[in-house]
Design an enzyme around this catalytic site. Sequence first.
Site, PDB file in Angstrom:
ATOM      1  N   TYR A 112       0.812  -1.050   0.054  1.00  0.00           N
ATOM      2  CA  TYR A 112      -0.299   0.010   0.023  1.00  0.00           C
ATOM      3  C   TYR A 112       0.889   1.439   0.028  1.00  0.00           C
ATOM      4  O   TYR A 112       1.846   1.355  -0.586  1.00  0.00           O
ATOM      5  CB  TYR A 112      -0.902   0.105   1.148  1.00  0.00           C
ATOM      6  CG  TYR A 112      -2.161   0.886   1.167  1.00  0.00           C
ATOM      7  CD1 TYR A 112      -2.888   0.926  -0.032  1.00  0.00           C
ATOM      8  CD2 TYR A 112      -2.298   1.862   1.968  1.00  0.00           C
ATOM      9  CE1 TYR A 112      -3.841   2.100  -0.174  1.00  0.00           C
ATOM     10  CE2 TYR A 112      -3.350   2.607   2.124  1.00  0.00           C
ATOM     11  CZ  TYR A 112      -4.124   2.822   0.805  1.00  0.00           C
ATOM     12  OH  TYR A 112      -5.560   3.666   0.812  1.00  0.00           O
ATOM     13  N   LYS A 184      -6.686  -1.774  -2.668  1.00  0.00           N
ATOM     14  CA  LYS A 184      -7.895  -1.597  -1.712  1.00  0.00           C
ATOM     15  C   LYS A 184      -8.319  -3.021  -1.254  1.00  0.00           C
ATOM     16  O   LYS A 184      -8.713  -3.464  -0.247  1.00  0.00           O
ATOM     17  CB  LYS A 184      -8.636  -0.477  -1.942  1.00  0.00           C
ATOM     18  CG  LYS A 184      -8.267   0.629  -1.719  1.00  0.00           C
ATOM     19  CD  LYS A 184      -8.288   1.177  -0.298  1.00  0.00           C
ATOM     20  CE  LYS A 184      -7.893   2.765  -0.106  1.00  0.00           C
ATOM     21  NZ  LYS A 184      -7.982   2.977   1.478  1.00  0.00           N
ATOM     22  N   ASP A 256     -10.541   7.450  -4.252  1.00  0.00           N
ATOM     23  CA  ASP A 256      -9.612   8.323  -4.964  1.00  0.00           C
ATOM     24  C   ASP A 256     -10.174   9.111  -6.359  1.00  0.00           C
ATOM     25  O   ASP A 256      -9.512   9.253  -7.154  1.00  0.00           O
ATOM     26  CB  ASP A 256      -8.287   7.600  -5.313  1.00  0.00           C
ATOM     27  CG  ASP A 256      -7.384   7.462  -4.116  1.00  0.00           C
ATOM     28  OD1 ASP A 256      -7.669   8.001  -3.047  1.00  0.00           O
ATOM     29  OD2 ASP A 256      -6.426   6.809  -4.124  1.00  0.00           O
ATOM     30  N   ASP A 279     -12.275   7.734   1.101  1.00  0.00           N
ATOM     31  CA  ASP A 279     -11.531   8.815   1.659  1.00  0.00           C
ATOM     32  C   ASP A 279     -12.531  10.000   2.278  1.00  0.00           C
ATOM     33  O   ASP A 279     -11.770  10.794   3.156  1.00  0.00           O
ATOM     34  CB  ASP A 279     -11.228   9.761   0.108  1.00  0.00           C
ATOM     35  CG  ASP A 279     -10.521   8.797  -0.961  1.00  0.00           C
ATOM     36  OD1 ASP A 279      -9.184   8.443  -0.518  1.00  0.00           O
ATOM     37  OD2 ASP A 279     -10.847   8.229  -1.803  1.00  0.00           O
ATOM     38  N   ALA A 312     -10.248  21.937   5.210  1.00  0.00           N
ATOM     39  CA  ALA A 312     -11.954  21.484   5.034  1.00  0.00           C
ATOM     40  C   ALA A 312     -12.087  20.988   3.664  1.00  0.00           C
ATOM     41  O   ALA A 312     -13.171  21.125   3.032  1.00  0.00           O
ATOM     42  CB  ALA A 312     -12.890  22.840   5.026  1.00  0.00           C
ATOM     43  N   ALA A 315     -11.388  15.078   3.036  1.00  0.00           N
ATOM     44  CA  ALA A 315     -11.050  14.282   4.308  1.00  0.00           C
ATOM     45  C   ALA A 315     -11.636  15.021   5.589  1.00  0.00           C
ATOM     46  O   ALA A 315     -11.970  14.637   6.420  1.00  0.00           O
ATOM     47  CB  ALA A 315      -9.668  14.063   4.381  1.00  0.00           C
ATOM     48  N   ASN A 422      -0.482  13.899   5.088  1.00  0.00           N
ATOM     49  CA  ASN A 422       0.268  12.945   4.664  1.00  0.00           C
ATOM     50  C   ASN A 422       1.048  13.426   3.393  1.00  0.00           C
ATOM     51  O   ASN A 422       0.581  14.340   2.744  1.00  0.00           O
ATOM     52  CB  ASN A 422      -0.244  11.577   4.081  1.00  0.00           C
ATOM     53  CG  ASN A 422      -0.239  10.357   5.359  1.00  0.00           C
ATOM     54  OD1 ASN A 422       0.181  10.747   6.339  1.00  0.00           O
ATOM     55  ND2 ASN A 422      -1.486   9.877   5.344  1.00  0.00           N
TER      56      ASN A 422
END
Length: 605
Positions: A112, A184, A256, A279, A312, A315, A422
């Site tokens: 992953y 996934k 995604d 997500d 905002a 996520a 990330n």
Amino acid sequence: MAPQQSKFGHLPLSTSGPVDCALTGAAVLNTPAFNKGSGFPEEERVKFNLTGLLPQAIQTLEQQAERAYEQYASRPDNLAKNTFLTSLKDQNEVLYYKLLEDHLQEVFSVVYTPTEGDAIQRYSKIFRRPEGCYLNINHQDRVEPDLAQWGNAEDVDYIVVTDGEEILGIGDQGVGGVLISVAKLVLTTLCAGLHPSRCLPVVLDCGTDNEELLSDELYLGLQHKRVRGQKYDEFVDIFVKAARKLYPKAYIHFEDFGLGNARRFLDLYRPTMPCFNDDVQGTGCVTLAAIMAGLDISGLHLKDIRLVVFGAGSAGVGIADAVRNAIATECGISHEEAAKQIWLIDRPGLLTTETEVSNAQKIFVKDASSWSDKSTDLQSVVETARPNVLIGTSTVPGAFTESVVKAMHKNASRPIILPLSNPTRLHEAKPEDILNWTNGQALVATGSPFEPVRGPWGENGKEVSIEVAACNNSVVFPGIGLGAVLSRASRVTDKMLVAAVHGVTSMSPTKKKRDQKAPLLPDVLEVKKVSVRVARNVIQAAVQEGVATEKDIPEEDGELEEWIREQMWEPKYRPLRYVEPRTATRAAKGELKKAGTVVREDVLK
């Protein structure tokens, strides 16, 4: 002594007992779901005509996994290791997952993020064989027949679909996004035992805005700009309707999609079908689980939350939604009332009635008149709103400054601070700094793994080590999917998601060990146990909500968990039982997840 028959061994997805196989000879070895390589016992070698096709030694799965790991470890870098694992999966499904299971912590970042991101970026250069279903926006009339090649109505339980626009923080990867669908699904099997042969990865090829791909003559996708607008919306809708028609029991996981589309499609399809967006909802659920574990330590409850979300986007709003839904569900108040406990900050500052916002953000905006004499930056919002929870999804490194953190700590004795952006270079703050600025009182979880932090925060200034949890979606989304699939839920409701969060929180090391220095969330090594608990809670909520369509679901907790575990696929060699091809099922012929092995009369008509 014969092994005891499972109480639920009669279920269609049961994983105990022998596996029917209608193949012999090389066909068995060339079918990853059946192949055991050197692990075939003598009687199966004879029965399936393998005696001249294998070396004479008979080895255990553990011996094979040890050899495979040595081969894996000899690869020069993580991308090469990723490629090796892909090859192994194409040869021997059980051995592949056994290797992953035995070395989960080490290989997780290889199968992953971040290594899968490297593989996706290089998809067209390292391509060897297709994997999954590729749908073309310029041939929308082919969507249904192309999907229909993958099986009959009962053959597919779980579909992951992407359009490749916003992959793992590396942006638009076009057709290479198929590998995120593949990855996934690997996690759903590894973490929750979804049957690998009953999962389908899909990519919607709409073109790409990635100039590097468009100028690459080896690029394998449509070499034109990404199609948007009505044609794009129609394409997605045609896919969804075809998938629902062909595989009416399948759970659809959106992955995604671009920022403007992820939430839009979730809101559009969620009311009428079992679907999920990791997500938005997965990130929201795992973050809420960390918050609830932190509240438990603080002696607070959901009704006490005062949450500031910095960033905002999909996520951040997904997290705000999860917290709002949990407050509303647990406290019996409206979503609008629950949203008053949440403040969203984005590039313009605090989102107010004078800010241009999306539909998803609208419920959280604050009255601009009450902020007319105040700044709306992070520092000022923290000082005014006095939050006890602060979340970062902004990708603004260092945004949680010492002054921001100390302002928060002034009004919250055990502030819950979650810098989730990330990769690590984009984190809003380092756990070490947050803990130093709060004298070890902050409750911290991050978006990527960090080492434990040591400091003089024990009794009488004794140095202690505080473990930092990583908000890894893999502790929650596989279990949600498992629960939805096993209950054959017609929808995934807010109560099911809140129930999933409670499942994760109940497995928190802080709760199990009653140790406030333990991580807020369970480790990935515990993920199968967590998935059982999550699935149990999701199924019970689905039954209570009236959306579970599966019959005879056990009511008692322990029996329900046994029912779940019996239907979770595991990397173990099960005995093969020969059946005649003329009466064999598609599974016995090794045809599941093989395109072109079925003719769908309903599509031909």
